[in-house]
Write a protein that holds these residues in place. Sequence first.
Motif, PDB file in Angstrom:
ATOM      1  N   GLU A   1      12.918  10.031   9.411  1.00 26.37           N
ATOM      2  CA  GLU A   1      13.335  11.149  10.270  1.00 26.37           C
ATOM      3  C   GLU A   1      13.370  12.438   9.433  1.00 26.37           C
ATOM      4  O   GLU A   1      14.437  12.968   9.109  1.00 26.37           O
ATOM      5  CB  GLU A   1      14.721  10.867  10.861  1.00 26.37           C
ATOM      6  CG  GLU A   1      14.800   9.617  11.717  1.00 26.37           C
ATOM      7  CD  GLU A   1      14.399   9.853  13.163  1.00 26.37           C
ATOM      8  OE1 GLU A   1      13.999  10.986  13.488  1.00 26.37           O
ATOM      9  OE2 GLU A   1      14.497   8.906  13.968  1.00 26.37           O
TER      10      GLU A   1
ATOM     11  N   GLN B   1      15.592  15.856   9.375  1.00 24.85           N
ATOM     12  CA  GLN B   1      16.926  15.935   8.795  1.00 24.85           C
ATOM     13  C   GLN B   1      16.923  16.638   7.437  1.00 24.85           C
ATOM     14  O   GLN B   1      17.991  16.954   6.916  1.00 24.85           O
ATOM     15  CB  GLN B   1      17.519  14.531   8.661  1.00 24.85           C
ATOM     16  CG  GLN B   1      17.734  13.818   9.980  1.00 24.85           C
ATOM     17  CD  GLN B   1      18.649  14.577  10.911  1.00 24.85           C
ATOM     18  OE1 GLN B   1      18.208  15.277  11.813  1.00 24.85           O
ATOM     19  NE2 GLN B   1      19.943  14.492  10.659  1.00 24.85           N
TER      20      GLN B   1
ATOM     21  N   ILE C   1      24.633   8.000   4.842  1.00 27.10           N
ATOM     22  CA  ILE C   1      23.970   8.506   6.052  1.00 27.10           C
ATOM     23  C   ILE C   1      24.996   8.889   7.119  1.00 27.10           C
ATOM     24  O   ILE C   1      24.636   9.139   8.280  1.00 27.10           O
ATOM     25  CB  ILE C   1      22.950   7.491   6.615  1.00 27.10           C
ATOM     26  CG1 ILE C   1      23.622   6.157   6.972  1.00 27.10           C
ATOM     27  CG2 ILE C   1      21.825   7.264   5.604  1.00 27.10           C
ATOM     28  CD1 ILE C   1      22.684   5.158   7.665  1.00 27.10           C
TER      29      ILE C   1
ATOM     30  N   GLN D   1      14.553   2.213  10.533  1.00 26.07           N
ATOM     31  CA  GLN D   1      14.829   3.644  10.415  1.00 26.07           C
ATOM     32  C   GLN D   1      15.568   3.890   9.100  1.00 26.07           C
ATOM     33  O   GLN D   1      16.721   3.524   8.935  1.00 26.07           O
ATOM     34  CB  GLN D   1      15.661   4.149  11.594  1.00 26.07           C
ATOM     35  CG  GLN D   1      15.812   5.667  11.593  1.00 26.07           C
ATOM     36  CD  GLN D   1      16.859   6.150  12.573  1.00 26.07           C
ATOM     37  OE1 GLN D   1      17.932   5.552  12.683  1.00 26.07           O
ATOM     38  NE2 GLN D   1      16.569   7.222  13.273  1.00 26.07           N
TER      39      GLN D   1
ATOM     40  N   LEU E   1      17.117   6.442   6.682  1.00 22.28           N
ATOM     41  CA  LEU E   1      17.653   7.803   6.782  1.00 22.28           C
ATOM     42  C   LEU E   1      17.923   8.436   5.420  1.00 22.28           C
ATOM     43  O   LEU E   1      17.912   9.663   5.305  1.00 22.28           O
ATOM     44  CB  LEU E   1      18.926   7.804   7.632  1.00 22.28           C
ATOM     45  CG  LEU E   1      18.705   7.412   9.098  1.00 22.28           C
ATOM     46  CD1 LEU E   1      20.028   7.290   9.840  1.00 22.28           C
ATOM     47  CD2 LEU E   1      17.792   8.409   9.798  1.00 22.28           C
TER      48      LEU E   1
END
Length: 314
Positions: A10, A13, A256, A293, A295
């Motif tokens: 992602e 971010q 995270i 995912q 992060l």
Amino acid sequence: MGVQLRVFTEPQQGATYDDLLAVALEAERLGFGAFFRSDHYLHMSGDGLPGPTDAWTTLAGLARDTSTIRLGTMMTSATFRHPGVLAIQVAQVDQMSGGRVELGIGAGWFAQEHTAYGIPFPDTRGRFERYAEQLELVTGLWSTPVGELYAFDGQHYQLADSPALPKPVQSSGHRGGVPLLVGGVGKKQTPALAAAYADEFNLPFVDEELTAVQFGRVRRAAEEIGRDPASITWSNALVLCVGGDEAAIARRAAAIGRDVDELRANGLAGTPEEVVAKIRRYGDLGAQRIYLQVLDLADLDHLRLVAAEVMPHV
């Protein structure tokens, strides 16, 4: 046949191209099935520094800076690019990668990023209408034989006398071209579009119960149009937080900004043994791929732990 593990990042971010390249190269070295990234232009928490990177610019770079790992978006927003331009971009990146690209595409949902960067944001109905036309257009452009022209007369997009070039290296998609991913939990439109266009159907961040229900909806939608559901690949995306002991799990959750108990309930969190068991449960529901995912992009040891202690057991 086991469940393939893919890395999903992602970058909105806060990540540079070099940050993403480091993750992609490590994922490639460790044997993960693919490196995917989101397609967003605005952070959703924190300060987002140093700012967003463009998904297809990133994948073009990775196409040249990696050699074997598959590359894709989860999900490109149909609001961001005209479909003719998107078809050209994806075909070119597929060529640049030697045929390693996959296109995840959705209707778009994050209103604030559109406001922040001056991108038109139609209402929900308008977005889904455009999304459906984009699926038809992009696949139509790719599947038009070389030397023939393509035309489309839709409500939102009109094409005339298009040479429909360039072509992707791949032509294995359900409608030709690169593999297409469609995802989401909509009850009617999403299953219908997945049945018509998707090579892969993905469910983002949902539990086992909803996974069973939504996979069932898409299977029925495929059968209704005479498509074998087995021709669709089934996948889930879940946030990753694995540690060898409780202290390591807590440290990764804190990094995270998430709660360990919440992650255990809603993501892939816990010890390698816990995570293996959960992946197997999703596999029993039909999931053939899990997108992890990731992060904290600086924590490459996280990927190494999964590759060593999770991947061999799923």
